[in-house]
Design an enzyme around this catalytic site. Structure first.
Site, mmCIF file in Angstrom:
data_model
loop_
_atom_site.group_PDB
_atom_site.id
_atom_site.type_symbol
_atom_site.label_atom_id
_atom_site.label_comp_id
_atom_site.label_asym_id
_atom_site.label_seq_id
_atom_site.Cartn_x
_atom_site.Cartn_y
_atom_site.Cartn_z
ATOM 1 N N ASP A 14 -3.795 -17.583 4.654
ATOM 2 C CA ASP A 14 -2.978 -18.739 4.273
ATOM 3 C C ASP A 14 -1.494 -18.582 4.584
ATOM 4 O O ASP A 14 -0.674 -19.345 4.082
ATOM 5 C CB ASP A 14 -3.158 -19.020 2.781
ATOM 6 C CG ASP A 14 -2.640 -17.895 1.895
ATOM 7 O OD1 ASP A 14 -2.557 -16.753 2.379
ATOM 8 O OD2 ASP A 14 -2.339 -18.150 0.720
ATOM 9 N N GLU A 15 -1.139 -17.615 5.433
ATOM 10 C CA GLU A 15 0.285 -17.388 5.680
ATOM 11 C C GLU A 15 0.487 -16.791 7.062
ATOM 12 O O GLU A 15 -0.325 -15.986 7.528
ATOM 13 C CB GLU A 15 0.851 -16.440 4.618
ATOM 14 C CG GLU A 15 2.340 -16.214 4.722
ATOM 15 C CD GLU A 15 2.878 -15.377 3.564
ATOM 16 O OE1 GLU A 15 4.110 -15.255 3.467
ATOM 17 O OE2 GLU A 15 2.062 -14.847 2.777
#
Length: 346
Positions: free
Chosen positions: A94-95
């Site tokens: 998610d990053e």
């Protein structure tokens, strides 16, 4: 991404929207992998024991993780990134860091790129992302967290040094809870305090991490965005439904963990020279034991031999065990050619 796993669950199940949600272990066992912002308002955080999270938020809804779903959505998001720049350094599902110096859409500023990416992610996935824009990785990371959720924050070169000076030391990326506590004991509470320390003083206190702290305290971070980030380890772990100190039962419970690690090594063509066993006890105390080998190991039999030897070294156990994990590091990124002879006697 903002509360990624929990946001996916709330998106896919309307009954969860607006409610405190924890993705992870059961109500009694395991840990929180992710918490919705409604849950975070009660102090629930990732890596928190489920029983503690339940105590903080009695109405917390636990949801089993769906990692295949999260990976598929992560692939969609990275496709959005790739439409804007080829220089992408994933940090997790998610990053990621993006270098948009030469963005593919010809947008005039990094802020315009970030704005476009956030809009495209929401249109494609129905999920919200926050973005930080700055002239180096440290400040971009700080900016991305500064006004979450659903935020776009920019730290310009003119703002950088002053912004860092006022930043609480706990907001520094790379300063974890243990290091933060040590810095506080030394009277380092803000970026201004950190900047006041000489490099020699920081080396004496923090060793090899000192040059990084010395630089970022001045708004300096020369690390490039690496488009092909090399994986450092492969691992898996499981929290059990009931604690046990029985060596035979623990050995049996290692089996599915080893299956996962061996399958991941095989799928990625990886082997590693260091095998680490993680043991978490019923009181949440944790130990790790590692063994380094002369040749990379990736096959199931080799992983099992080393892991069981490390487990035997810990026996007899004075406390029951609630979690076991196995990881392989010091990776060989060449093709794994099947079983290799271990260079040790067990």
């Amino acid at each position: 991404m903002d509360a990624f796993y929990a946001s996916v669950e709330q998106r896919d199940d309307p009954a969860l929207r607006g409610r405190p949600v924890a993705v992870g272990g059961s109500r009694e066992r395991g840990v929180v992998a992710a918490a919705s912002y409604e849950a975070r308002a009660f102090g629930v955080r990732s890596a928190m024991p489920s029983v503690t999270a339940r105590r903080l938020c009695p109405d917390l809804v636990f949801v089993r993780p769906r990692f295949d779903t999260y990976r598929a959505i992560s692939d969609e998001i990275r496709a959005v990134f790739a439409a804007h720049t080829p220089v992408i350094e994933p940090v997790s599902l998610d990053e990621a860091y993006l270098d948009v110096t030469g963005n593919l859409q010809g947008l005039p500023t990094a802020t315009a790129v970030a704005r476009a990416i956030r809009a495209e992610i929401r249109a494609r996935t129905g999920l919200v992302a926050s973005a930080g824009v700055s002239y180096n990785k440290f400040l971009a990371k700080v900016a991305s967290d500064f006004r979450k959720p659903d935020a776009l924050f920019v730290i310009t070169p003119a703002m950088g040094p002053g912004f860092v000076e006022a930043l609480p030391i706990g907001r520094f990326h790379g300063v974890g809870p243990v290091t933060e506590a040590k810095m506080r004991r030394l009277g380092i509470l803000t970026g201004r305090d950190l900047r006041a320390r000489s490099l020699d003083d920081l080396v004496a206190a923090f060793g090899s991490a000192a040059p990084y702290y010395h630089g970022v305290a001045r708004g300096i971070d020369e690390r490039p965005v690496r488009a092909h980030r090399i994986r450092k380890s492969v691992g898996a772990e499981t929290t059990f439904a009931d604690d046990t100190a029985d060596p035979a039962l623990l050995a049996a419970r290692l089996a599915p963990i080893l299956d996962k690690v061996a399958a991941a090594c095989r799928a990625k063509g990886l082997g590693g020279r260091t095998v680490t066993l993680k043991v978490k006890f019923s009181d949440f105390a944790q130990v790790t034991r590692a063994r380094s080998l002369p040749d990379p190991v990736a096959d199931r039999a080799g992983l099992e031999a080393v892991s069981l030897a490390l487990l035997r070294d810990l026996c007899p156990l004075r406390r029951s065990v609630r979690l076991l994990g196995v990881s392989v590091s010091a990776l060989d990124h060449g093709p794994a050619e099947g079983p290799r002879q271990l260079g040790l006697a067990i």
